[in-house]
Design an enzyme around this catalytic site. Sequence first.
Site, PDB file in Angstrom:
ATOM      1  N   LYS A  10      75.764   5.741 -33.810  1.00 47.98           N
ATOM      2  CA  LYS A  10      74.839   4.618 -33.695  1.00 47.98           C
ATOM      3  C   LYS A  10      75.251   3.697 -32.556  1.00 47.98           C
ATOM      4  O   LYS A  10      76.439   3.478 -32.306  1.00 47.98           O
ATOM      5  CB  LYS A  10      74.829   3.834 -35.015  1.00 47.98           C
ATOM      6  CG  LYS A  10      73.896   2.642 -35.064  1.00 47.98           C
ATOM      7  CD  LYS A  10      73.986   1.962 -36.416  1.00 47.98           C
ATOM      8  CE  LYS A  10      73.035   0.764 -36.499  1.00 47.98           C
ATOM      9  NZ  LYS A  10      73.394  -0.309 -35.572  1.00 47.98           N
ATOM     10  N   LYS A  15      81.531   3.920 -29.581  1.00 46.07           N
ATOM     11  CA  LYS A  15      81.720   5.235 -28.963  1.00 46.07           C
ATOM     12  C   LYS A  15      82.522   5.135 -27.669  1.00 46.07           C
ATOM     13  O   LYS A  15      83.453   5.904 -27.442  1.00 46.07           O
ATOM     14  CB  LYS A  15      80.373   5.893 -28.662  1.00 46.07           C
ATOM     15  CG  LYS A  15      79.581   6.300 -29.876  1.00 46.07           C
ATOM     16  CD  LYS A  15      78.319   7.053 -29.491  1.00 46.07           C
ATOM     17  CE  LYS A  15      77.424   6.283 -28.551  1.00 46.07           C
ATOM     18  NZ  LYS A  15      76.927   5.012 -29.123  1.00 46.07           N
ATOM     19  N   LYS A  41      73.865   2.076 -20.106  1.00 48.31           N
ATOM     20  CA  LYS A  41      74.639   0.857 -19.803  1.00 48.31           C
ATOM     21  C   LYS A  41      75.788   1.148 -18.846  1.00 48.31           C
ATOM     22  O   LYS A  41      76.384   0.230 -18.287  1.00 48.31           O
ATOM     23  CB  LYS A  41      75.199   0.251 -21.093  1.00 48.31           C
ATOM     24  CG  LYS A  41      74.133  -0.213 -22.071  1.00 48.31           C
ATOM     25  CD  LYS A  41      74.730  -1.057 -23.206  1.00 48.31           C
ATOM     26  CE  LYS A  41      75.795  -0.325 -24.014  1.00 48.31           C
ATOM     27  NZ  LYS A  41      75.254   0.843 -24.751  1.00 48.31           N
ATOM     28  N   ASP A 126      70.889   8.896 -30.071  1.00 51.81           N
ATOM     29  CA  ASP A 126      69.518   9.317 -30.366  1.00 51.81           C
ATOM     30  C   ASP A 126      69.317  10.779 -30.000  1.00 51.81           C
ATOM     31  O   ASP A 126      68.878  11.103 -28.902  1.00 51.81           O
ATOM     32  CB  ASP A 126      68.529   8.441 -29.594  1.00 51.81           C
ATOM     33  CG  ASP A 126      67.092   8.745 -29.973  1.00 51.81           C
ATOM     34  OD1 ASP A 126      66.199   8.158 -29.353  1.00 51.81           O
ATOM     35  OD2 ASP A 126      66.877   9.552 -30.891  1.00 51.81           O
TER      36      ASP A 126
END
Length: 266
Positions: A10, A15, A41, A126
């Site tokens: 998520k 991460k 990002k 995702d």
Amino acid sequence: MKKIIAIYGKGGIGKSSTASNIAAACAMNGKKVMLIGCDPKSDSSITLLGGKRIPTVLETLKEKKNVQKDDVIFEGFGGVKCMEVGGPEPGVGCAGRGIIVAIETLKKIYPEYLDNDLIIYDVPGDVVCGGFVAPIKKGFVNEVYVLTSGEYMPLYAANNICRGFNKIGMDLGGVICNSRNADRERELAEEFSDKIGSKLIGYIPKDPLVQSCERDGFSVLEKAPESEIAGVYKQLAEDLLANDERVKATPLDDDELRELSKKYSA
């Protein structure tokens, strides 16, 4: 077999912090490591480079036709080779598709990248988007790990990501828990891992030192190598390198996951 892993989870679960500290720990242990940041990002490698952002592949491709290795691959702490895919401006285009373009570019400008002992893809969670599973579907990854905490929504996301892995035929290497100090968090993460048929390969306790080092632009392994939390990342890195188990995860249905979460709530 070369260790080419992808870490999913998520958004905001940690991460990039986990990936960069694992990369640093393996490099300190004498391994040749490459970290490929797939998040728009472009912050996966920032703590390996003294807090500096590097030009992304997609940015550089817009500016010049003949991209060279030195334009987009930079050496960070411990000799870790760092590359950031980048992404489109918010609201414009598909960030996932850029991953495919960047990986194809990598193969052209740095064909020997597979000579590294460990390659880590830090990927947005995702897996619905075809681009974000490109490292898997294109055969560039041979192990995947899911990162979660003991909170309900990260667990929900991890469970859903495992469902996505099944749809594309990818087995799971294990679960990593990045603690948020939730109730009985380790026990919950262990039972969740067991119920989906996998294992908890690492538990990272919440430690303010991690955020402190990040604010200064460093990994824990570089700035506080003798700290207790650095030892946790070192052990996780060793366990990842030694792990050769992969399973077809069996995600829980929504009711099962909800009941499991309630079991460990205060």
